[in-house]
Design an enzyme around this catalytic site. Structure first.
Site, mmCIF file in Angstrom:
data_model
loop_
_atom_site.group_PDB
_atom_site.id
_atom_site.type_symbol
_atom_site.label_atom_id
_atom_site.label_comp_id
_atom_site.label_asym_id
_atom_site.label_seq_id
_atom_site.Cartn_x
_atom_site.Cartn_y
_atom_site.Cartn_z
ATOM 1 N N ASN A 1 0.831 -1.228 0.000
ATOM 2 C CA ASN A 1 0.000 0.000 0.000
ATOM 3 C C ASN A 1 0.856 1.265 0.000
ATOM 4 O O ASN A 1 0.336 2.372 0.050
ATOM 5 C CB ASN A 1 -0.985 0.003 1.172
ATOM 6 C CG ASN A 1 -0.292 0.167 2.515
ATOM 7 O OD1 ASN A 1 0.938 0.252 2.585
ATOM 8 N ND2 ASN A 1 -1.078 0.215 3.578
ATOM 9 N N SER B 1 8.307 -11.779 14.714
ATOM 10 C CA SER B 1 9.361 -11.027 15.386
ATOM 11 C C SER B 1 9.709 -11.690 16.708
ATOM 12 O O SER B 1 8.839 -12.266 17.379
ATOM 13 C CB SER B 1 8.834 -9.610 15.639
ATOM 14 O OG SER B 1 9.640 -8.957 16.577
ATOM 15 N N TYR C 1 2.324 -3.212 18.771
ATOM 16 C CA TYR C 1 3.026 -3.857 17.661
ATOM 17 C C TYR C 1 3.360 -5.311 18.026
ATOM 18 O O TYR C 1 3.036 -6.245 17.290
ATOM 19 C CB TYR C 1 4.323 -3.097 17.316
ATOM 20 C CG TYR C 1 5.245 -3.926 16.456
ATOM 21 C CD1 TYR C 1 4.991 -4.099 15.104
ATOM 22 C CD2 TYR C 1 6.338 -4.595 17.018
ATOM 23 C CE1 TYR C 1 5.804 -4.918 14.327
ATOM 24 C CE2 TYR C 1 7.152 -5.408 16.250
ATOM 25 C CZ TYR C 1 6.882 -5.559 14.908
ATOM 26 O OH TYR C 1 7.685 -6.382 14.159
ATOM 27 N N LYS D 1 1.803 -9.022 16.474
ATOM 28 C CA LYS D 1 2.559 -10.164 15.921
ATOM 29 C C LYS D 1 2.182 -11.441 16.675
ATOM 30 O O LYS D 1 1.996 -12.504 16.080
ATOM 31 C CB LYS D 1 4.073 -9.905 16.022
ATOM 32 C CG LYS D 1 4.571 -8.809 15.110
ATOM 33 C CD LYS D 1 4.654 -9.280 13.674
ATOM 34 C CE LYS D 1 4.532 -8.175 12.676
ATOM 35 N NZ LYS D 1 4.530 -8.575 11.282
#
Ligand code: UDP
Length: 366
Positions: free
Chosen positions: A48, A148, A174, A178
């Protein structure tokens, strides 16, 4: 190959979401550079562009993708598309015979995620679920996910192996996004044995392609150590702030497992090979790191040696949410993927410097 109405066939394709970004673009070039292995595959990228630069408003492809095409002399199918757009994604699956998906598209700034949790959950979780729905609709069940080491939270033991608990002591939306996505993928694999999911838990990706033509191009002031050091070295920023020197580490500064982005990219190329193994299915989490940790001061010294530039720095207080040290147990990646990181800390610094010094403003040529 999927047959078309006119009797022709579509080449099998690998869909890379977020393929214009840092790790995504290095994975795309790693796939294209594999002479023979993936040469009968088309590479399809959707992105995007929130984190990728295009040199002109009418330029159809972002600069990272354009440069990869130039370096490899190959064409990449590119769609400027948000993964939350199910209709747009469906068109991509109609237009190409997608064999597997490598899913990078996500927001990734830890600090920003604390300020904007809804935006992060929207992009990272809603987007991921939308992608999975479209994959299922088109019967595509092979997935490599960009995860991660953040999912481990505060380490209970080091090195971090894949059996270490996840989801505890997470400090940012964040990290939680994940972790939640991993849980969603586990549920998918329980619900339907057709799913094959490899969740690659990255440690700290740094470095750049050896050509110096693609690399990390953070928008605004970098949050991460390596791009910050590189911008100090090139004179864009005046001084590095070292967040704390009172940790229980070799010199008091934070220790991380830095991994060259080309090694990381090759880990993805190895991961998709597992899909060809008879009987392979279910959810598998695999660390991608080197297994060795370096402190902030060691990173500064290595970068000074590679660049020949002095990196002025100041010790300041700890950054909230930071941990003292983490580094990976990489034995599963060796066993399962037949992969290991081969590039040294000097390679990481030299390649970062080659990219940063020849592109002081990243992809933007000012
Ligand atoms: N760090 C630092 N100054 C900076 C950015 C990072 O001292 O401007 C330190 C940070 O405290 C940590 C290490 O460098 O010990 C790696 O930080 P980064 O943000 O790159 O990765 P993460 O903390 O997400 O592992």
């Amino acid at each position: 190959m999927r047959p078309l109405a006119n009797g022709a066939t579509m080449r099998p394709s690998i869909l890379v979401t977020g393929g214009a970004g840092y790790v995504g673009s290095h994975t795309v070039i790693a796939l294209l550079e594999r002479e023979g292995e993936y040469s009968n595959y088309d590479i399809v990228v959707v992105d995007n562009l929130v984190n990728a630069y295009s040199r002109a408003p009418n330029e159809k492809k972002p600069e990272s993708i354009r440069v990869i095409e130039e370096l490899t002399n190959k064409t990449i199918h590119f769609y400027p598309l948000d993964i939350r757009d199910a209709e747009g994604l469906s068109i991509v699956f109609e237009n190409h015979s997608i064999d597997c998906v490598i899913h990078f598209a996500a927001l990734k700034a830890v600090g920003e995620s604390v300020e904007k949790p809804l935006e992060y959950y929207q992009a990272n979780i809603t987007g991921t679920c939308t992608l999975f729905e479209v994959m299922r609709k088109y019967g595509v069940y092979k997935l490599v996910y960009s995860s991660s080491c953040t999912v481990y939270g505060e380490p209970e033991r080091l090195p971090l192996d894949e059996g270490h608990p996840t989801g505890r002591t997470l400090t940012s939306p964040y990290g939680r996004s994940k972790y939640f996505c991993e849980e969603i993928m586990k549920d998918l694999c329980t619900s339907d044995k057709k799913w094959m999911v490899i969740s690659l838990r990255y440690f700290n990706p740094v470095g750049a392609h050896r050509s110096g033509r693609i690399g990390e191009d953070p928008s605004g002031i970098p949050n991460n150590l390596m791009p910050f050091i590189a911008q100090v070295a090139v004179g864009r920023l005046s001084e590095l702030k070292v967040f704390g020197n009172d940790y229980n580490t070799v010199d008091g500064t934070g220790v991380r497992d830095y991994i060259h982005v080309e090694d990381l990219a090759e880990g993805h190329v190895k991961a998709i090979k597992l899909f060809q193994q008879p009987g392979f299915n279910g959810f598998h989490a695999v660390n991608l790191g080197t297994g060795t940790g370096y402190s902030v001061l060691q990173m500064i010294a290595a970068f000074e040696a590679a660049s020949g530039r002095k990196i002025p720095y100041k010790i300041v207080g700890r950054r909230s949410g930071d941990i003292a040290a983490n580094y990976a147990d990489v034995s599963l990646s060796h066993r399962m993927l037949g992969w290991r990181a081969t590039r040294t800390l000097d390679d990481m610094c030299a390649d970062t410097w080659r990219w940063q010094s020849s592109n002081p403003n990243g992809f933007k040529k000012v």
